[in-house]
Motif scaffolding. Structure first.
Motif, PDB file in Angstrom:
ATOM      1  N   ASN A  14     -30.228  17.865 -22.679  1.00 21.90           N
ATOM      2  CA  ASN A  14     -31.006  16.793 -22.051  1.00 21.90           C
ATOM      3  C   ASN A  14     -30.247  16.137 -20.906  1.00 21.90           C
ATOM      4  N   GLU A  15     -28.947  16.033 -21.037  1.00 21.52           N
ATOM      5  CA  GLU A  15     -28.124  15.385 -20.014  1.00 21.52           C
ATOM      6  C   GLU A  15     -27.792  16.305 -18.846  1.00 21.52           C
ATOM      7  N   MET A  16     -27.578  17.595 -19.125  1.00 22.16           N
ATOM      8  CA  MET A  16     -27.000  18.480 -18.109  1.00 22.16           C
ATOM      9  C   MET A  16     -27.939  19.535 -17.539  1.00 22.16           C
ATOM     10  N   PHE A  17     -29.118  19.728 -18.126  1.00 24.75           N
ATOM     11  CA  PHE A  17     -29.987  20.788 -17.615  1.00 24.75           C
ATOM     12  C   PHE A  17     -30.327  20.575 -16.140  1.00 24.75           C
ATOM     13  N   GLN A  18     -30.760  19.383 -15.791  1.00 21.97           N
ATOM     14  CA  GLN A  18     -31.158  19.108 -14.401  1.00 21.97           C
ATOM     15  C   GLN A  18     -29.976  19.278 -13.427  1.00 21.97           C
ATOM     16  N   PRO A  19     -28.795  18.738 -13.724  1.00 24.29           N
ATOM     17  CA  PRO A  19     -27.670  18.952 -12.804  1.00 24.29           C
ATOM     18  C   PRO A  19     -27.291  20.425 -12.650  1.00 24.29           C
ATOM     19  N   VAL A  20     -27.323  21.188 -13.742  1.00 24.17           N
ATOM     20  CA  VAL A  20     -27.001  22.625 -13.657  1.00 24.17           C
ATOM     21  C   VAL A  20     -28.073  23.347 -12.847  1.00 24.17           C
ATOM     22  N   ASP A  36     -34.358  29.632 -14.392  1.00 25.84           N
ATOM     23  CA  ASP A  36     -34.028  30.756 -15.277  1.00 25.84           C
ATOM     24  C   ASP A  36     -32.524  30.857 -15.511  1.00 25.84           C
ATOM     25  N   ILE A  37     -31.761  30.747 -14.445  1.00 24.25           N
ATOM     26  CA  ILE A  37     -30.309  30.868 -14.569  1.00 24.25           C
ATOM     27  C   ILE A  37     -29.738  29.694 -15.363  1.00 24.25           C
ATOM     28  N   ALA A  38     -30.242  28.496 -15.138  1.00 26.21           N
ATOM     29  CA  ALA A  38     -29.777  27.340 -15.911  1.00 26.21           C
ATOM     30  C   ALA A  38     -30.079  27.539 -17.399  1.00 26.21           C
ATOM     31  N   GLN A  39     -31.255  28.045 -17.708  1.00 28.01           N
ATOM     32  CA  GLN A  39     -31.601  28.317 -19.108  1.00 28.01           C
ATOM     33  C   GLN A  39     -30.678  29.377 -19.700  1.00 28.01           C
ATOM     34  N   ASP A  40     -30.393  30.411 -18.923  1.00 24.96           N
ATOM     35  CA  ASP A  40     -29.479  31.456 -19.392  1.00 24.96           C
ATOM     36  C   ASP A  40     -28.083  30.896 -19.657  1.00 24.96           C
ATOM     37  N   PHE A  62     -21.200  24.993 -15.634  1.00 31.14           N
ATOM     38  CA  PHE A  62     -21.250  25.270 -14.202  1.00 31.14           C
ATOM     39  C   PHE A  62     -20.590  26.614 -13.874  1.00 31.14           C
ATOM     40  N   THR A  63     -19.526  26.949 -14.575  1.00 30.25           N
ATOM     41  CA  THR A  63     -18.855  28.232 -14.363  1.00 30.25           C
ATOM     42  C   THR A  63     -19.774  29.383 -14.766  1.00 30.25           C
ATOM     43  N   ILE A  64     -20.407  29.254 -15.919  1.00 30.52           N
ATOM     44  CA  ILE A  64     -21.332  30.291 -16.381  1.00 30.52           C
ATOM     45  C   ILE A  64     -22.491  30.440 -15.395  1.00 30.52           C
ATOM     46  N   ALA A  65     -23.056  29.331 -14.955  1.00 28.33           N
ATOM     47  CA  ALA A  65     -24.174  29.382 -14.004  1.00 28.33           C
ATOM     48  C   ALA A  65     -23.757  30.057 -12.703  1.00 28.33           C
ATOM     49  N   SER A  66     -22.583  29.730 -12.218  1.00 26.47           N
ATOM     50  CA  SER A  66     -22.080  30.342 -10.980  1.00 26.47           C
ATOM     51  C   SER A  66     -21.919  31.853 -11.159  1.00 26.47           C
ATOM     52  N   ASN A  67     -21.363  32.266 -12.285  1.00 26.87           N
ATOM     53  CA  ASN A  67     -21.189  33.700 -12.549  1.00 26.87           C
ATOM     54  C   ASN A  67     -22.523  34.421 -12.681  1.00 26.87           C
ATOM     55  N   LEU A  68     -23.505  33.775 -13.287  1.00 28.72           N
ATOM     56  CA  LEU A  68     -24.836  34.377 -13.396  1.00 28.72           C
ATOM     57  C   LEU A  68     -25.475  34.560 -12.020  1.00 28.72           C
ATOM     58  N   CYS A  69     -25.271  33.599 -11.126  1.00 29.62           N
ATOM     59  CA  CYS A  69     -25.779  33.726  -9.751  1.00 29.62           C
ATOM     60  C   CYS A  69     -25.145  34.923  -9.065  1.00 29.62           C
ATOM     61  N   LYS A  70     -23.834  35.006  -9.187  1.00 25.78           N
ATOM     62  CA  LYS A  70     -23.090  36.112  -8.569  1.00 25.78           C
ATOM     63  C   LYS A  70     -23.549  37.457  -9.125  1.00 25.78           C
ATOM     64  N   ASN A  71     -23.703  37.554 -10.437  1.00 21.59           N
ATOM     65  CA  ASN A  71     -24.141  38.800 -11.060  1.00 21.59           C
ATOM     66  C   ASN A  71     -25.538  39.199 -10.602  1.00 21.59           C
ATOM     67  N   ARG A  72     -26.410  38.232 -10.457  1.00 23.56           N
ATOM     68  CA  ARG A  72     -27.775  38.508 -10.010  1.00 23.56           C
ATOM     69  C   ARG A  72     -27.784  39.076  -8.588  1.00 23.56           C
TER      70      ARG A  72
END
Length: 166
Positions: A14-20, A36-40, A62-72
């Motif tokens: 609830n606190e971090m979904f929107q910022p991510v 989608d990436i934030a949910q992942d 944030f690290t996981i989200a960044s890596n998911l962007c890069k992988n995509r």
């Protein structure tokens, strides 16, 4: 002691979904992809919740989200390269033509990477994956007109930046 409990995860979500999601949106430029990436990213945290410390989970998200962007993005490039190599290997061509084609493909890939995420996604889904505009619209949750506009923008931008020398 590492580990995140269910109630802590719900609070974190609830606190971090929107910022991510916003962080990913700034990286990819497409709100649906960002969601989608934030949910992942949150799914990965949930799967590893027993190993994660609550104190460090925000930076981990944030690290996981960044890596998911890069992988995509890397996956899209691999698909594009495969499609180009497959179609090119069906014909025999001169070494000069092959060199020109390699240079053209390198420039094309570079320019496709510079397209906005929305335009690049539509372009790759149509030209590489072979989806129709209607299929793309359904997959992205937008209208067919929006897909047409994005494709037109992508093609216009590519035509401006690439000199066609064949």
């Amino acid at each position: 002691m590492p580990g995140i409990e269910k109630r802590e995860f719900i609070t974190l979500f609830n606190e971090m979904f929107q910022p991510v999601k916003n962080y990913v949106y700034y990286k990819v430029g497409d709100i649906e992809v960002a969601e989608d990436i934030a949910q992942d990213a949150f799914t990965k945290v949930w799967e590893k919740r027993s190993e994660i410390r609550l104190k460090t989970v925000k930076s981990l998200l944030f690290t996981i989200a960044s890596n998911l962007c890069k992988n995509r993005f890397e996956h899209q490039q691999v698909v594009f390269e495969f499609a180009n190599n497959y179609s090119r290997n069906q014909w025999e061509v001169s070494p000069e033509f092959e060199l020109e084609l390699k240079e053209f493909n390198a420039k094309l890939q570079q320019e496709i990477a510079r397209l906005s995420e929305k335009n690049r996604t539509v372009f790759l889904m149509n030209r590489i994956d072979g989806f129709t505009y209607r299929e793309i619209a359904n997959n992205l949750g937008v209208s067919v007109k929006a897909v047409e506009k994005r494709m037109k923008n992508a093609l216009t931008e590519l035509k401006k930046t690439i000199e066609y020398k064949l």
